[in-house]
Design a protein around this motif. Structure first.
Motif, PDB file in Angstrom:
ATOM      1  N   SER A 184      -4.963   1.508  -5.132  1.00 35.75           N
ATOM      2  CA  SER A 184      -6.029   0.951  -4.316  1.00 35.75           C
ATOM      3  C   SER A 184      -6.686  -0.193  -5.073  1.00 35.75           C
TER       4      SER A 184
ATOM      5  N   ILE B  40      -2.036   1.050   4.975  1.00 42.95           N
ATOM      6  CA  ILE B  40      -0.916   1.937   4.659  1.00 42.95           C
ATOM      7  C   ILE B  40       0.411   1.265   5.013  1.00 42.95           C
TER       8      ILE B  40
ATOM      9  N   VAL C 297       1.557   0.108   1.348  1.00 41.44           N
ATOM     10  CA  VAL C 297       2.224   1.333   0.881  1.00 41.44           C
ATOM     11  C   VAL C 297       3.656   1.376   1.391  1.00 41.44           C
TER      12      VAL C 297
ATOM     13  N   VAL D  96       2.714   5.471  11.447  1.00 44.83           N
ATOM     14  CA  VAL D  96       1.420   5.831  10.883  1.00 44.83           C
ATOM     15  C   VAL D  96       0.387   5.918  12.000  1.00 44.83           C
TER      16      VAL D  96
ATOM     17  N   VAL E 106      -4.580  10.964   8.113  1.00 43.37           N
ATOM     18  CA  VAL E 106      -3.359  10.186   8.332  1.00 43.37           C
ATOM     19  C   VAL E 106      -2.201  11.109   8.709  1.00 43.37           C
TER      20      VAL E 106
ATOM     21  N   VAL F 273      -0.016   7.331  -0.076  1.00 45.62           N
ATOM     22  CA  VAL F 273      -0.926   7.223   1.072  1.00 45.62           C
ATOM     23  C   VAL F 273      -2.287   7.813   0.726  1.00 45.62           C
TER      24      VAL F 273
ATOM     25  N   VAL G 276      -4.958   5.560  -0.889  1.00 44.14           N
ATOM     26  CA  VAL G 276      -5.646   4.511  -0.125  1.00 44.14           C
ATOM     27  C   VAL G 276      -7.088   4.936   0.112  1.00 44.14           C
TER      28      VAL G 276
ATOM     29  N   VAL H  80      -8.960   7.461   3.020  1.00 47.84           N
ATOM     30  CA  VAL H  80      -8.125   8.542   3.554  1.00 47.84           C
ATOM     31  C   VAL H  80      -8.801   9.880   3.270  1.00 47.84           C
TER      32      VAL H  80
END
Length: 211
Positions: A4, A153, A157, A169, A176, A195, A198, A201
């Motif tokens: 991140s 994402i 990602v 997604v 998520v 994920v 991030v 989330v």
């Protein structure tokens, strides 16, 4: 695995109320009340953080108000000294627990948890105050929209990891859901970790198949 990009500098408060070493007790209390904060950095010279004075430091004066010196236990000597203090320099906890502006939000959260503090002065490489970050500041990332989280994402990602570009997604209230197929079961925890890193989330539900 992508990291991140959010750091303390993205969420910290830049306008900071602080006091000098000689600030009197009552002035500190008045600043707590006026600015609705529970701790203040104590500065020296050009703005170098030398300590932090908190409500807990000041409350010792009330705690020991009706306690005779003869009744003070050996483990209470520091608190008793603060009960007799009248300036920020005498009251403050030092050295100050601080964080750098380029630290990750996770790092700042770990420092707060381990040191049992609610706010951290943000300093540069020589200890000059740059801002303050609070627990509430760290939670700002959870105000990101579901659409913004999903977009990050997909682009930072899934597009960066091999064999994941066909995954779907969806994000609802920060949770998520990943759908689709992966060629190898071993990729599932790798994708899940990426994920989860991030910011914003809340949780992840991998509904993935593998060949």
């Amino acid at each position: 695995m992508p990291d991140s990009s959010y750091t303390v500098s993205d969420v910290m408060t830049h306008t900071v109320v602080a006091v000098g070493r000689d600030a009197p007790f009552k002035e500190i209390v008045e600043l707590f009340d006026q600015w609705k904060v529970s701790a203040l950095p104590v500065l020296e010279g050009e703005g170098r953080v030398i300590g932090v004075v908190s409500e807990a430091d000041l409350l010792h004066k009330e705690e020991f108000r009706d306690v005779d010196d003869a009744d003070i236990k050996p483990g209470e000597l520091v608190e008793r000294a603060k009960a007799a203090a009248v300036t920020a320099g005498e009251l403050m906890s030092t050295p100050a627990v601080t964080v750098h502006a380029d630290a990750s939000l996770a790092e700042a959260a770990r420092i707060m948890a381990r040191r049992h503090v609610k706010r951290l002065p943000v300093v540069d490489g020589v200890g000059i105050l740059q801002g303050v970050v609070s627990r509430g500041d760290l939670l700002k990332v959870f105000l990101r929209s579901d659409e913004e989280i999903a977009e990050e994402i997909r682009h930072t990602v899934l597009n960066q990891l091999p064999l994941t570009t066909t995954l779907t997604v969806s994000v609802a209230e920060g949770v998520v859901t990943l759908g689709g197929s992966l060629p190898d079961r071993a990729l599932v925890p790798v994708v899940a970790r990426a994920v989860r890193a991030v910011e914003g989330v809340v949780d992840i539900r991998p509904e993935l198949t593998h060949r």
